[in-house]
Design a protein around this motif. Structure first.
Motif, PDB file in Angstrom:
ATOM      1  N   VAL A 381      44.210 -49.763  40.568  1.00 37.34           N
ATOM      2  CA  VAL A 381      43.619 -49.399  39.282  1.00 37.34           C
ATOM      3  C   VAL A 381      43.045 -47.930  39.265  1.00 37.34           C
ATOM      4  O   VAL A 381      42.149 -47.674  38.677  1.00 37.34           O
ATOM      5  CB  VAL A 381      42.558 -50.808  40.009  1.00 37.34           C
ATOM      6  N   SER A 384      43.337 -43.871  36.804  1.00 34.57           N
ATOM      7  CA  SER A 384      42.970 -44.043  35.392  1.00 34.57           C
ATOM      8  C   SER A 384      44.297 -44.234  35.125  1.00 34.57           C
ATOM      9  O   SER A 384      44.975 -44.784  33.399  1.00 34.57           O
ATOM     10  CB  SER A 384      41.905 -43.556  34.743  1.00 34.57           C
ATOM     11  N   PHE A 387      46.709 -47.056  34.867  1.00 37.35           N
ATOM     12  CA  PHE A 387      46.233 -47.878  33.848  1.00 37.35           C
ATOM     13  C   PHE A 387      47.011 -48.135  32.985  1.00 37.35           C
ATOM     14  O   PHE A 387      46.873 -48.851  32.610  1.00 37.35           O
ATOM     15  CB  PHE A 387      44.707 -48.309  34.281  1.00 37.35           C
ATOM     16  N   SER A 434      37.456 -47.822  36.939  1.00 42.72           N
ATOM     17  CA  SER A 434      38.730 -49.049  37.383  1.00 42.72           C
ATOM     18  C   SER A 434      38.242 -50.712  36.127  1.00 42.72           C
ATOM     19  O   SER A 434      39.183 -51.164  35.369  1.00 42.72           O
ATOM     20  CB  SER A 434      39.906 -50.126  38.439  1.00 42.72           C
ATOM     21  N   THR A 437      37.290 -49.208  32.926  1.00 39.90           N
ATOM     22  CA  THR A 437      38.765 -48.695  32.171  1.00 39.90           C
ATOM     23  C   THR A 437      39.594 -49.433  32.164  1.00 39.90           C
ATOM     24  O   THR A 437      40.645 -49.292  30.667  1.00 39.90           O
ATOM     25  CB  THR A 437      40.074 -47.342  33.615  1.00 39.90           C
TER      26      THR A 437
END
Length: 589
Positions: A381, A384, A387, A434, A437
């Motif tokens: 995570v 980015s 993710f 995270s 994000t």
């Protein structure tokens, strides 16, 4: 009729027992037939925005039900009993198709189609049924009797809520009052304004026919002929016709709970709960058409899409998140694992992400081994870009999730003065960035879909209980809390809820991976063992946090302190901040 509608429809007449029904066709007659059935106070004009979408691939048929629009309006109430209306539907299908047709129906159109599909031999004429904002009256009558016979607080609340929402039907059944009421105004502009207020429709969204005033009064016979008979003396029958029940959770007339007993009476039931209002054909025609096409194609092909597969109802009771898609990060262990298991047990499909793919797969295997649906993915995570790719993959492969649980996190203990830049950056990247994000990437997808959703972010009691030796960790969790509160305000207009979960001392494996700033070697392990021992003695297990997360999802709770120490700490920080600061001086390790 507007010129665009004239260009769409081909008109014909179907006669049954001397009653002439105005029937309108569009699309290729060699394609599968979809019959559209309207409710009160509409005519076939209700389908003005839905029919052109369906006509791209189907032979689309709409008709003015008896008493409405260009169809005959027999005198008296008896000709408007459900058995007569169901027979009309069968007559239209027989006239327009040599094979069973698919039916999409709304409001009273759905009520009369329920009568049809629960009639013997319905399978020979109806291939599938999409029901929108219209219950089976016999099923509703049985539901109400059961709720009032066993008046638990929940049952009584549900029954009274529906009674209040249906109060207008009492007036509709009176002999004179409704005729005077509906005869007093020019109703087209009033009706458009009413739908704008309750549904958010624009004036051009509502396509009323020239007979609206007459239809409002004529359609009252549907209420007089059927409601008392079916609600007070229900004859609940079953159907084998595959049925998709679209439940609009913001329906002003029908509460979602009244559809909970439908599984008893259907051999093949699918259900989709949408955060939409009663007049879906006007407010979101493309959404209704999309769901109808998805379901019809799944029935024709025998291969359900991912969305349809999730919507299948497999038991008589409905799970708290039945038919939803959830994403859980850090789902390989601890709170994330228990949350994934609980969401699956409550009827949801779960996508599990974890930096340890093996651990995520183990959670997924436990779900699938119990008959659920889950998929595991490897995800760091803190990356980015990875993710963002993960979110896109989920949307493309499984669909836009209804629930996102940003759970992945790490710990960092010890004095802030002893922490390195690398430790703090890693902590911030995983615990705070995270979460931002995940909320951003999936939030964008939810907003674009327009069906609401729930984002759950794991904060901590440390977010509001300053503590010596946990300053950096507390800062990231305070950031998650305030990020969640702010995001909740941003997304409210899109009907996306955001919850911050704030557990206290929970016995998870996060401590075994927690670094103690400034500690090395044996001292690092000694501090971990001491902290682990404290958490184990507290004995608050992650499955209990998962229960709170599920409650936050179903009730859209904003901030959820978990454990007694979290609840106390939350209130002390809010009302006695000086005491909270003094307590922070006590070292836990």
């Amino acid at each position: 009729m507007e010129s665009s509608e004239r260009d769409l429809w081909r008109r014909r007449t179907v006669t049954r027992d001397g009653v002439q029904l105005a029937v309108f066709e569009a699309g290729d007659t060699d394609a599968p037939t979809v019959v559209l059935v309207h409710g009160w106070p509409d005519t076939h004009h209700l389908w003005t925005h839905v029919a052109p979408i369906l006509a791209r691939r189907y032979h689309v048929v709409a008709y003015d039900t008896r008493g409405y629009g260009e169809s005959d309006a027999p005198s008296g109430d008896a000709p408007y009993r459900l058995a007569e209306l169901a027979a009309d539907l069968f007559a239209v299908i027989d006239a327009v198709s040599d094979v069973p047709a698919h039916v999409v129906a709304h409001d009273w159109g759905s009520v009369q189609t329920w009568e049809a599909v629960t009639t013997a031999g319905a399978d020979d004429r109806i291939a599938s049924f999409v029901s929108v904002s219209g219950p089976n009256l016999d099923h509703l009558g049985t539901w109400a009797r059961e709720k009032l016979a066993r008046p638990t607080p929940t049952a009584l609340r549900q029954a009274l809520s529906q009674i209040a929402s249906s109060a207008y039907t009492v007036m509709f059944q009176l002999p004179v009052v409704p005729k005077v009421f509906f005869g007093a105004l020019g109703w087209a502009p009033v009706w458009r304004q009413f739908l704008h207020r309750v549904e958010g429709t624009a004036p051009g969204d509502v396509a009323v026919g020239p007979t609206l005033h007459h239809d409002m009064i004529s359609g009252l016979r549907y209420y007089r002929a059927n409601i008392r008979a079916h609600l007070f003396s229900p004859d609940a029958r079953s159907t084998t016709v595959p049925t998709l029940e679209i439940v609009n959770t913001r329906d002003i007339a029908l509460r979602s709970a009244i559809f909970d007993n439908t599984p008893r009476y259907t051999d093949g039931l699918w259900r989709r709960d949408l955060p939409t209002g009663h007049w879906l054909p006007y407010s979101r025609p493309e959404l209704l058409a999309e769901n109808a096409v998805d379901f019809i194609e799944s029935i024709i092909s025998g291969e359900p899409s991912a969305t349809v597969a999730r919507a299948r109802v497999t038991g008589d009771t409905r799970g708290a998140v039945e038919g939803t898609l959830s994403v859980v990060t850090g789902g390989g262990s601890g709170i994330g694992r228990e949350t994934a298991l609980l969401l699956a047990a409550e009827g949801g499909e779960v996508v599990i992400a974890d930096i340890d793919l093996g651990a995520a797969q183990k959670t997924a295997d436990e779900i699938t081994g119990s008959g659920g649906t889950a998929r595991a993915y490897a995800l760091d995570v803190a990356d980015s870009d990875a993710f963002a790719r993960f979110a896109a993959t989920v949307a493309e492969t499984h669909g836009v999730p209804d629930i996102v649980v940003n759970n992945a996190g790490i710990g960092l203990a010890g004095a802030l003065l002893d922490a390195t830049d690398a430790q703090i950056r890693r902590l911030v990247d995983i615990n705070l960035v995270s979460v931002a994000t995940g909320s951003r990437e999936f939030g964008r997808l939810m907003v674009a879909r327009g069906l609401g959703g729930q984002i759950v972010n794991l904060a901590s009691a440390a977010a509001f209980t300053p503590q010596r030796g946990l300053g950096a960790y507390a800062a990231t969790k305070a950031g998650v809390l305030l990020l969640s509160e702010s995001l909740r305000a941003e997304l409210a207009e899109h009907h996306i809820g955001v919850s911050a979960i704030c557990p206290g001392i929970v016995d998870t494996n996060i401590i075994s991976a927690t670094e103690f700033a400034g500690a090395t070697g044996d001292n690092q392990e000694r501090l971990r063992d001491r902290m682990n021992g404290m958490y184990r003695r507290r004995g608050f297990t992650p499955d209990r946090v998962a229960v709170e997360i599920l409650d936050a999802i179903t009730r859209n709770r904003a901030v959820v302190p978990v454990t007694i120490e979290a609840s106390v700490g939350y209130r002390v920080y809010r009302f006695l901040p000086a005491l909270s600061r003094r307590m922070a001086r006590t070292s836990l390790f």
